[in-house]
Motif scaffolding. Structure first.
Motif, PDB file in Angstrom:
ATOM      1  N   HIS A  84     -11.262   1.618   0.585  1.00 47.98           N
ATOM      2  CA  HIS A  84     -10.968   2.121   1.936  1.00 47.98           C
ATOM      3  C   HIS A  84     -11.723   3.406   2.228  1.00 47.98           C
ATOM      4  CE1 HIS A  84      -8.213  -0.473   3.944  1.00 47.98           C
ATOM      5  NE2 HIS A  84      -7.509  -0.655   2.836  1.00 47.98           N
TER       6      HIS A  84
ATOM      7  N   GLU B 222      -9.604  -5.437  -6.485  1.00 47.91           N
ATOM      8  CA  GLU B 222      -8.400  -4.641  -6.664  1.00 47.91           C
ATOM      9  C   GLU B 222      -8.656  -3.807  -7.921  1.00 47.91           C
ATOM     10  OE1 GLU B 222      -4.776  -4.076  -8.990  1.00 47.91           O
ATOM     11  OE2 GLU B 222      -6.463  -5.366  -9.476  1.00 47.91           O
TER      12      GLU B 222
ATOM     13  N   LEU C   3      -5.153  -4.247 -12.118  1.00 43.97           N
ATOM     14  CA  LEU C   3      -4.953  -5.584 -12.694  1.00 43.97           C
ATOM     15  C   LEU C   3      -6.295  -6.175 -13.101  1.00 43.97           C
ATOM     16  CD1 LEU C   3      -2.447  -6.985 -10.072  1.00 43.97           C
ATOM     17  CD2 LEU C   3      -1.906  -6.345 -12.402  1.00 43.97           C
TER      18      LEU C   3
ATOM     19  N   ALA D  34       2.773   4.630  -6.488  1.00 44.60           N
ATOM     20  CA  ALA D  34       3.407   3.310  -6.498  1.00 44.60           C
ATOM     21  C   ALA D  34       3.325   2.663  -7.879  1.00 44.60           C
ATOM     22  CB  ALA D  34       2.746   2.417  -5.460  1.00 44.60           C
TER      23      ALA D  34
ATOM     24  N   ILE E  29       7.140  -2.191 -12.263  1.00 46.51           N
ATOM     25  CA  ILE E  29       5.772  -2.702 -12.376  1.00 46.51           C
ATOM     26  C   ILE E  29       5.415  -2.905 -13.847  1.00 46.51           C
ATOM     27  CG2 ILE E  29       3.426  -1.760 -12.191  1.00 46.51           C
ATOM     28  CD1 ILE E  29       3.864  -1.313  -9.350  1.00 46.51           C
TER      29      ILE E  29
ATOM     30  N   MET F  40      -2.433  -6.845  -0.503  1.00 48.26           N
ATOM     31  CA  MET F  40      -2.885  -7.317  -1.810  1.00 48.26           C
ATOM     32  C   MET F  40      -3.125  -6.144  -2.764  1.00 48.26           C
ATOM     33  SD  MET F  40      -3.174 -10.552  -2.153  1.00 48.26           S
ATOM     34  CE  MET F  40      -1.630 -10.806  -1.354  1.00 48.26           C
TER      35      MET F  40
ATOM     36  N   THR G  83      -2.245  -3.449  -5.710  1.00 41.76           N
ATOM     37  CA  THR G  83      -1.705  -3.758  -7.041  1.00 41.76           C
ATOM     38  C   THR G  83      -0.179  -3.872  -7.030  1.00 41.76           C
ATOM     39  OG1 THR G  83      -3.501  -2.425  -7.878  1.00 41.76           O
ATOM     40  CG2 THR G  83      -1.804  -3.067  -9.454  1.00 41.76           C
ATOM     41  N   ALA G  84       0.487  -2.843  -6.456  1.00 39.30           N
ATOM     42  CA  ALA G  84       1.946  -2.807  -6.504  1.00 39.30           C
ATOM     43  C   ALA G  84       2.537  -4.013  -5.771  1.00 39.30           C
ATOM     44  CB  ALA G  84       2.447  -1.508  -5.902  1.00 39.30           C
TER      45      ALA G  84
ATOM     46  N   PHE H 187       0.975  -6.938  -5.101  1.00 38.74           N
ATOM     47  CA  PHE H 187       0.561  -8.197  -5.736  1.00 38.74           C
ATOM     48  C   PHE H 187       1.459  -8.557  -6.912  1.00 38.74           C
ATOM     49  CE2 PHE H 187      -2.087 -10.980  -8.357  1.00 38.74           C
ATOM     50  CZ  PHE H 187      -2.605 -11.843  -7.405  1.00 38.74           C
ATOM     51  N   VAL H 188       1.757  -7.568  -7.773  1.00 42.26           N
ATOM     52  CA  VAL H 188       2.573  -7.885  -8.967  1.00 42.26           C
ATOM     53  C   VAL H 188       4.042  -8.066  -8.646  1.00 42.26           C
ATOM     54  CG1 VAL H 188       1.053  -6.799 -10.651  1.00 42.26           C
ATOM     55  CG2 VAL H 188       2.845  -5.452  -9.607  1.00 42.26           C
ATOM     56  N   GLN H 189       4.476  -7.598  -7.455  1.00 43.94           N
ATOM     57  CA  GLN H 189       5.900  -7.715  -7.147  1.00 43.94           C
ATOM     58  C   GLN H 189       6.177  -8.799  -6.107  1.00 43.94           C
ATOM     59  OE1 GLN H 189       8.182  -3.783  -7.597  1.00 43.94           O
ATOM     60  NE2 GLN H 189       6.108  -3.121  -7.131  1.00 43.94           N
TER      61      GLN H 189
ATOM     62  N   CYS I 146      -4.865  -2.753   0.922  1.00 42.99           N
ATOM     63  CA  CYS I 146      -3.633  -1.951   0.841  1.00 42.99           C
ATOM     64  C   CYS I 146      -3.193  -1.618   2.248  1.00 42.99           C
ATOM     65  CB  CYS I 146      -3.872  -0.671   0.033  1.00 42.99           C
ATOM     66  SG  CYS I 146      -2.360   0.267  -0.229  1.00 42.99           S
TER      67      CYS I 146
ATOM     68  N   CYS J 263       2.677   2.196   0.100  1.00 44.59           N
ATOM     69  CA  CYS J 263       3.123   2.410  -1.269  1.00 44.59           C
ATOM     70  C   CYS J 263       4.195   3.496  -1.391  1.00 44.59           C
ATOM     71  CB  CYS J 263       1.944   2.761  -2.167  1.00 44.59           C
ATOM     72  SG  CYS J 263       0.654   1.523  -2.116  1.00 44.59           S
TER      73      CYS J 263
END
Lengths: 397, 87
Positions: A275, A310, A313, A360, A366, B12, B14-15, B17-19, B46, B50
């Motif tokens: 971004h 991303e 991950l 976050a 997480i 999408m 990270t936080a 996507f995994v949840q 994003c 968050c």
């Protein structure tokens, strides 16, 4: 950074029905990165016993190459040390040692020692080079046959290639497709053709093409272990990986300038980072909804950047893949596969790591793997340096 | 009658996507094709939500039209889209 880079790739297939190979290819370089030693060894028989013989040989050849000892003496020590086969009453393993030294003025100096493996091939600017090696008879006591070691010293320049292969390659198709197998001349013309079609073909791709062809000649049932290694001298290919926002937002501008000014492939790993770059360069970000898998979010597209993914991950899975030596093609068409593809063709990887903590990610719900960016990057660097012999540099912002 | 498609943006990051965000990407499987034709789905790297957990909201976040929704699972996703289309 050196003007030359040595790109080494290998590919290995086991004899049909075996779960372990009798061919062993080892590769390492000294800490100051000026010397690389590769050893290809083929042990007597196949399976576990052959693997033990070949591993011992390759390891010893390796250690001894980094010592000041003369190569012929090293060879004698190796032969005397190998365990004796119970059935054949001989201890035997063939080997090729390529000692490659990068010297600024002379280019690359190659010392090649060969014992009973098919003779290595050298391609100078795409043309096969013919040369006569020096021969040395070992005259070892208790030897079951005459043992002749071939030694050659060659210089290599940018664009030159060295190709090592085991007898599984030169004898591929023996008695089925070809009366006497593929032979060295067959491999030579195959490689020549490959280089003519794609003069920049990477070592890994070329090695894989040779083993694939050998397997094809064996009608997809390998009669012996098939191993090929390719050494390619070329100018380094550079890649930039940017991950994480800068610690202080006032450095955003500086980060973007570095991305824009970089010459080579560019990867941005991290939504916020992407971004920032998108905002300051006025280039829109577009997510590619087709490129995802169940644990890796989709890639995005941005003009001027080769890959946008991303962050944590993807990096985490890339680190695991590198550490386990998994190739890009083993993954579905997601960000990890594209990431690994770029790394495979890179020689020098520069990381710019933003050190801002993402709040976050501190959420206890997480997964733990989403750890600290810096540790993850140092894992990736270590794997790239130690397992793939790439050069890496890290810069924190 | 030509109706305007509703824009659906799935976070999408990270936080998200995994949840549960990853499950929403399967909308092609769990959402009626009739509903699918009336929406335009876009992934966003994003949505910038968050820090919303301070207000008791949890990921994954989805933006339907102008409205932001938290803790969206597949069932809630279908309901929200039906609601938005009926409105």
């Amino acid at each position: 950074m050196s003007r030359l880079f040595i790109d080494i790739g290998s590919s290995s297939l086991f004899k049909s029905g075996q779960k372990i190979g009798g061919d062993v290819f080892l590769l390492s370089r000294n800490p100051d990165k000026s010397q690389i030693v590769c050893t290809l060894s083929d042990g007597l028989g196949s399976g576990v016993k052959a693997n033990v013989l070949a591993s011992l040989t390759a390891r010893m050849a390796h250690k001894l190459s980094f010592s000041p000892m003369h190569l012929v003496n090293s060879a004698t020590i190796i032969m005397n040390t190998l365990p004796v086969c119970k059935e054949r009453k001989i201890s035997y393993s063939t080997f090729t040692i390529a000692d490659i030294r990068l010297q600024e003025e002379q280019g690359v100096v190659l010392n090649l020692v060969e014992y009973d493996n098919p003779r290595a091939l050298v391609f100078v600017q795409g043309q096969s080079k013919q040369w006569e090696p020096q021969t040395k008879n070992l005259h070892r006591q208790g030897a079951f046959k005459e043992e002749v070691i071939l030694h050659s010293t060659l210089t290599m320049e940018q664009g030159d290639r060295l190709i090592l292969f085991s007898d599984g390659v030169s004898q591929a198709g023996l008695g089925t497709q070809k009366n006497l197998g593929w032979r060295r001349a067959g491999v030579e013309s195959f490689v020549q053709q490959k280089i003519r079609r794609n003069p920049d073909i990477g070592s890994k791709a070329l090695a894989e093409a040779i083993t694939a062809k050998a397997l094809e000649l064996d009608i997809y049932t390998a009669k012996d272990d098939i191993t090929t290694a390719v050494v390619f001298v070329r100018s380094p290919r550079r890649t930039l990986i940017v991950t994480g926002p800068p610690f202080s937002p006032s450095d955003d501008e500086q980060l973007v300038q570095k991305v824009v000014a970089f010459e080579g492939k560019k990867i941005i790993s991290g939504g916020t980072t992407a971004h920032i770059v998108s905002r300051l360069t006025n280039k829109p970000l577009k997510m590619d909804m087709k490129s995802w898998s169940k644990d890796i979010p989709p890639c995005s597209k941005m003009e001027g950047v080769d890959l946008v993914t991303e962050g944590m991950l993807t990096l985490c899975k890339v680190a695991k893949a590198l550490e386990n030596k998994q190739s890009a093609d083993q993954f579905p068409d997601d960000a990890v596969r594209r990431f690994l593809h770029i790394l495979e063709i890179s020689d020098h990887v520069h990381f710019i790591v933003g050190t801002k903590i993402n709040e976050a990610h501190q959420d206890p719900k997480i997964p733990v793997e989403i750890g600290i960016r810096r540790t993850l990057i140092s894992r990736i660097c270590r794997a790239l340096e130690e397992l793939y012999l790439k050069e890496t540099t890290i810069e924190y912002i | 009658m030509v109706t305007q498609k509703i824009m659906v943006r799935i976070c999408m990051g990270t936080a998200c996507f995994v949840q549960g965000g990853a499950d929403l990407l399967l909308y092609g499987d769990f959402l009626d094709s009739e509903l699918q034709q009336r929406i335009e789905v876009e992934g966003v790297s994003c949505l910038g939500c968050c820090k919303e957990h301070q207000r008791g909201l949890r990921p994954p976040y989805v933006q339907i039209g102008e409205q932001l929704h938290a803790e969206v699972d597949q069932t809630k996703f279908i309901l929200l889209i039906k609601e938005a289309l009926d409105a």
